[in-house]
Write a protein that holds these residues in place. Sequence first.
Motif, PDB file in Angstrom:
ATOM      1  N   ALA A   1      21.997  18.213 -42.060  1.00 19.15           N
ATOM      2  CA  ALA A   1      21.600  19.080 -40.947  1.00 19.15           C
ATOM      3  C   ALA A   1      22.828  19.849 -40.483  1.00 19.15           C
ATOM      4  N   ARG A   2      22.620  21.077 -40.145  1.00 24.83           N
ATOM      5  CA  ARG A   2      23.691  21.867 -39.548  1.00 24.83           C
ATOM      6  C   ARG A   2      23.107  22.588 -38.353  1.00 24.83           C
ATOM      7  N   TYR A   3      23.960  22.869 -37.401  1.00 26.06           N
ATOM      8  CA  TYR A   3      23.520  23.515 -36.174  1.00 26.06           C
ATOM      9  C   TYR A   3      24.033  24.943 -36.140  1.00 26.06           C
ATOM     10  N   GLU A   4      23.148  25.851 -35.769  1.00 22.13           N
ATOM     11  CA  GLU A   4      23.473  27.267 -35.669  1.00 22.13           C
ATOM     12  C   GLU A   4      23.050  27.762 -34.291  1.00 22.13           C
TER      13      GLU A   4
ATOM     14  N   ARG B   1      20.448  29.703 -28.097  1.00 20.34           N
ATOM     15  CA  ARG B   1      20.093  28.281 -28.153  1.00 20.34           C
ATOM     16  C   ARG B   1      20.641  27.674 -29.432  1.00 20.34           C
ATOM     17  N   ASP B   2      20.771  26.365 -29.450  1.00 22.46           N
ATOM     18  CA  ASP B   2      21.140  25.650 -30.667  1.00 22.46           C
ATOM     19  C   ASP B   2      19.888  25.406 -31.492  1.00 22.46           C
ATOM     20  N   ALA B   3      19.993  25.615 -32.777  1.00 19.54           N
ATOM     21  CA  ALA B   3      18.891  25.333 -33.698  1.00 19.54           C
ATOM     22  C   ALA B   3      19.425  24.450 -34.812  1.00 19.54           C
ATOM     23  N   ALA B   4      18.662  23.442 -35.162  1.00 19.75           N
ATOM     24  CA  ALA B   4      19.033  22.552 -36.267  1.00 19.75           C
ATOM     25  C   ALA B   4      18.377  23.055 -37.544  1.00 19.75           C
TER      26      ALA B   4
ATOM     27  N   GLY C   1      13.545  21.094 -49.635  1.00 19.67           N
ATOM     28  CA  GLY C   1      12.938  21.637 -48.426  1.00 19.67           C
ATOM     29  C   GLY C   1      13.967  22.022 -47.394  1.00 19.67           C
ATOM     30  N   VAL C   2      13.571  22.959 -46.543  1.00 17.08           N
ATOM     31  CA  VAL C   2      14.397  23.415 -45.429  1.00 17.08           C
ATOM     32  C   VAL C   2      13.483  23.559 -44.225  1.00 17.08           C
TER      33      VAL C   2
ATOM     34  N   GLY D   1      15.731  22.438 -30.400  1.00 15.66           N
ATOM     35  CA  GLY D   1      15.531  21.297 -29.518  1.00 15.66           C
ATOM     36  C   GLY D   1      15.439  20.006 -30.311  1.00 15.66           C
ATOM     37  N   GLU D   2      15.637  18.901 -29.642  1.00 17.36           N
ATOM     38  CA  GLU D   2      15.662  17.606 -30.307  1.00 17.36           C
ATOM     39  C   GLU D   2      14.306  16.903 -30.327  1.00 17.36           C
ATOM     40  N   HIS D   3      13.311  17.471 -29.714  1.00 17.36           N
ATOM     41  CA  HIS D   3      12.031  16.785 -29.578  1.00 17.36           C
ATOM     42  C   HIS D   3      11.086  16.999 -30.768  1.00 17.36           C
TER      43      HIS D   3
END
Length: 66
Positions: free
Chosen positions: A23-26, A35-38, A55-56, A61-63
Amino acid sequence: MDATLEQGRNHPLDVGRFLLLDARYENVQIVGQVRDAAVLIAMGLRDDGKRAMLGVSVTVGEHAAH
């Protein structure tokens, strides 16, 4: 395009013994807010040593569950 996507979703997995999850955050802009997106990535290692993209998925959000 739907037929092409469906074919990609249902192709047999040519994967050897290894599954790599990452996982990387952008930072993304959504309705004027940053916003942060994973970006979740699943790859397999084939028997010939090459990686296969399985897959990608992108979530904000974390929910969210995948």
